[in-house]
Design an enzyme around this catalytic site. Structure first.
Site, PDB file in Angstrom:
ATOM      1  N   SER A 152      30.848 -27.346 -22.337  1.00  0.00           N
ATOM      2  CA  SER A 152      32.138 -27.837 -21.865  1.00  0.00           C
ATOM      3  C   SER A 152      33.022 -28.322 -23.014  1.00  0.00           C
ATOM      4  CB  SER A 152      31.903 -28.931 -20.818  1.00  0.00           C
ATOM      5  OG  SER A 152      33.074 -29.297 -20.165  1.00  0.00           O
TER       6      SER A 152
ATOM      7  N   ASP B 178      39.532 -27.136 -21.303  1.00  0.00           N
ATOM      8  CA  ASP B 178      38.421 -27.445 -22.192  1.00  0.00           C
ATOM      9  C   ASP B 178      37.618 -26.180 -22.459  1.00  0.00           C
ATOM     10  OD1 ASP B 178      37.331 -27.210 -19.659  1.00  0.00           O
ATOM     11  OD2 ASP B 178      35.886 -28.831 -19.918  1.00  0.00           O
TER      12      ASP B 178
ATOM     13  N   ASP C  67      34.974 -24.625 -21.353  1.00  0.00           N
ATOM     14  CA  ASP C  67      34.586 -23.684 -20.296  1.00  0.00           C
ATOM     15  C   ASP C  67      35.621 -23.611 -19.174  1.00  0.00           C
ATOM     16  OD1 ASP C  67      34.047 -26.245 -19.311  1.00  0.00           O
ATOM     17  OD2 ASP C  67      32.324 -25.588 -18.152  1.00  0.00           O
TER      18      ASP C  67
ATOM     19  N   ASP D 102      36.817 -25.642 -16.943  1.00  0.00           N
ATOM     20  CA  ASP D 102      36.740 -26.274 -15.623  1.00  0.00           C
ATOM     21  C   ASP D 102      37.588 -27.544 -15.570  1.00  0.00           C
ATOM     22  OD1 ASP D 102      35.123 -27.921 -17.173  1.00  0.00           O
ATOM     23  OD2 ASP D 102      33.424 -27.919 -15.784  1.00  0.00           O
TER      24      ASP D 102
END
Length: 461
Positions: free
Chosen positions: A106, A253, A255, A257
């Site tokens: 992340s 960010d 990834d 999400d």
């Protein structure tokens, strides 16, 4: 939280706390476990697992070791390649995979990585299955009525295969575009892709909907993910929006999400702002089912005061979009999220989705014909400080009586004029100290006071 898996998967420094061998074993377990569940239900088809990854150098290593474990146990692995966490959740659910895997840490730096697991509905994996994986990693697996010293390997025609599944990612892009209710023609939009998963997705979506799109930090090299970019370093997007006189900017960010925004004046728009803007928009249209927005304990006092003024109810969960979604699923709520930018629109997704969030904010701007600064104006945010203290042992630090007394002292001094929250990070060896008060000076004073007790008592790593 388990021994290895936190609120957002199994995360740690690549080949230090999260090794290639660990990933191989996770793959071995998942391939065997879902195959065994199928066999016991009378289904001899191989389990199907879909895998995505972010742009970290180590993501290749974990991808290949996970695939080796899965196929060795008889599962077929479908490869989405570089993609976002929400796209893996979408494809897992849509194409009825047994489970989904996202390789990402992340917002963490490039040298960390993680394994996020999703069930067949595209939701975070249940705690029972996670506990089985941890037992297997520790060599203590007891399941289906027996102890397993080692899991059986598949052989001959039962060995699994890999499938290039880039088409799944493309269908996710098409899905996002289909959710655009308005043309963005004439809008100048900035996108900060954090040199991460959104680098080859976000621009395509916004341009398909007509926006004039300006992109930064979309040149991943394996090491620059989140580096001075994205939602955790939003200063770059602030400057970019102001310099180019853009209508709005969105920062993701690693990834994708999460999403934070920058309005046309260069002001940061947090997850709390997003929940307020879209919550009010839903209520005005009669779409806010249960009239409740789900937040976490980290949301700002000001958000709750604004919700009360608007006649919107709210609840608070533990920190983590996992807990937000679980509450929403149980109670039928449509909107929830975190201050950090994990926003869940349960009608459209089972996890936080940064690109979807940015599309929803654009929808409000277009529908109301107002700039983002105007939409956020009624929300007055209390001054807040968040200190992260790296510690040797999170539980020992929180259990220290002197630390607890210091926190209680701050609570008494703040009264109803603010709050303090001290908690452990679910993904890193950190104690997080958050203080909200009537002034920034008070926030700093009280937060540093508790931090000094943690340090003087020898908890700092």
């Amino acid at each position: 939280m388990g021994k290895y898996f936190g609120t957002d998967g199994y995360r740690g420094e690549a080949n230090v706390t999260l090794t290639a061998e660990s990933a191989y074993k996770v793959g071995r377990f998942l391939g065997w476990y879902y195959g065994e569940l199928k066999r016991r239900a009378g289904n001899n088809e191989p389990p199907r697992v879909v895998i995505g990854k972010d742009t970290r150098r180590s993501s290749y290593m974990f991808e290949y070791t996970l695939v080796a474990g899965l196929t060795a146990s008889g599962a077929d692995a479908y490869m989405l390649h570089v993609t976002t966490t929400p796209s893996v959740a979408y494809v897992t659910r849509l194409d009825e995979f047994d489970c989904g895997i996202m390789i990402s840490a992340s917002h963490n730096p490039y040298y960390d990585n993680g394994i996020k697991l999703l069930n067949s509905h595209g939701e975070k994996m249940d705690e029972e299955t996670i506990s089985f994986i941890e037992d297997y990693l520790d060599g203590n697996l007891n399941l289906f009525g027996k102890a397993w010293d080692e899991l059986p390997y598949a052989n001959r025609d039962k060995i699994g295969k890999t499938v290039d599944y880039a088409s799944g990612r493309n269908r996710y892009i098409g899905y996002l575009i289909s959710l655009g209710m308005y043309s963005f023609r004439g809008m100048k939009v900035g996108l900060d892709c954090a040199n991460g998963s959104s680098w080859n997705i976000a621009k395509s979506v916004f341009e398909a909907l007509g926006a004039t799109t300006y992109v930064i930090n979309a040149q991943p090299d394996g090491f620059n993910i989140n580096e001075k970019s994205g939602s955790t370093h939003i200063e770059a997007l602030k400057a970019f929006v102001k310099k180019n006189k853009l209508d709005v900017g969105f920062a993701y960010d690693g990834d994708a999400d999460r999403c934070l925004c920058v309005d046309e004046k260069g002001n940061v728009v947090t997850g709390d702002h997003i929940l307020y803007v879209y919550g009010l928009y839903m209520k005005e249209r009669g779409k806010l089912v249960t009239n409740t927005v789900v937040t976490t304990v980290m949301s700002n006092f000001g958000l709750y005061k604004a919700f009360e003024a608007a006649g919107i109810d709210y609840v608070k969960t533990a920190v983590g979009d996992k807990y937000v979604y679980e509450y929403m699923a149980e109670h039928g709520n449509r909107l929830g999220g975190e201050q950090s930018g994990h926003i869940i629109f349960s009608k459209y997704a089972t996890t936080g989705d940064g690109i979807l969030t940015s599309l929803k904010i654009m929808e409000v701007m277009m529908a109301k014909k107002q700039p983002l600064s105007k939409l956020c104006e009624p929300l007055k945010i209390y001054p807040q400080i968040l200190l992260n203290i790296k510690v040797k042992d999170k539980q020992a630090a929180l259990g220290d009586e002197e630390v607890q007394k210091a926190v209680k002292s701050v609570e008494d001094k703040l009264g109803t004029g603010g709050r303090i929250l001290v908690r452990e990070s679910g993904t890193e060896p950190l104690i997080r100290i958050m203080v909200e008060a009537e002034s920034s000076a008070l926030c700093k004073k009280y937060a540093q006071g508790v931090a000094s007790v943690l340090k003087s008592n020898g908890h700092e790593a």
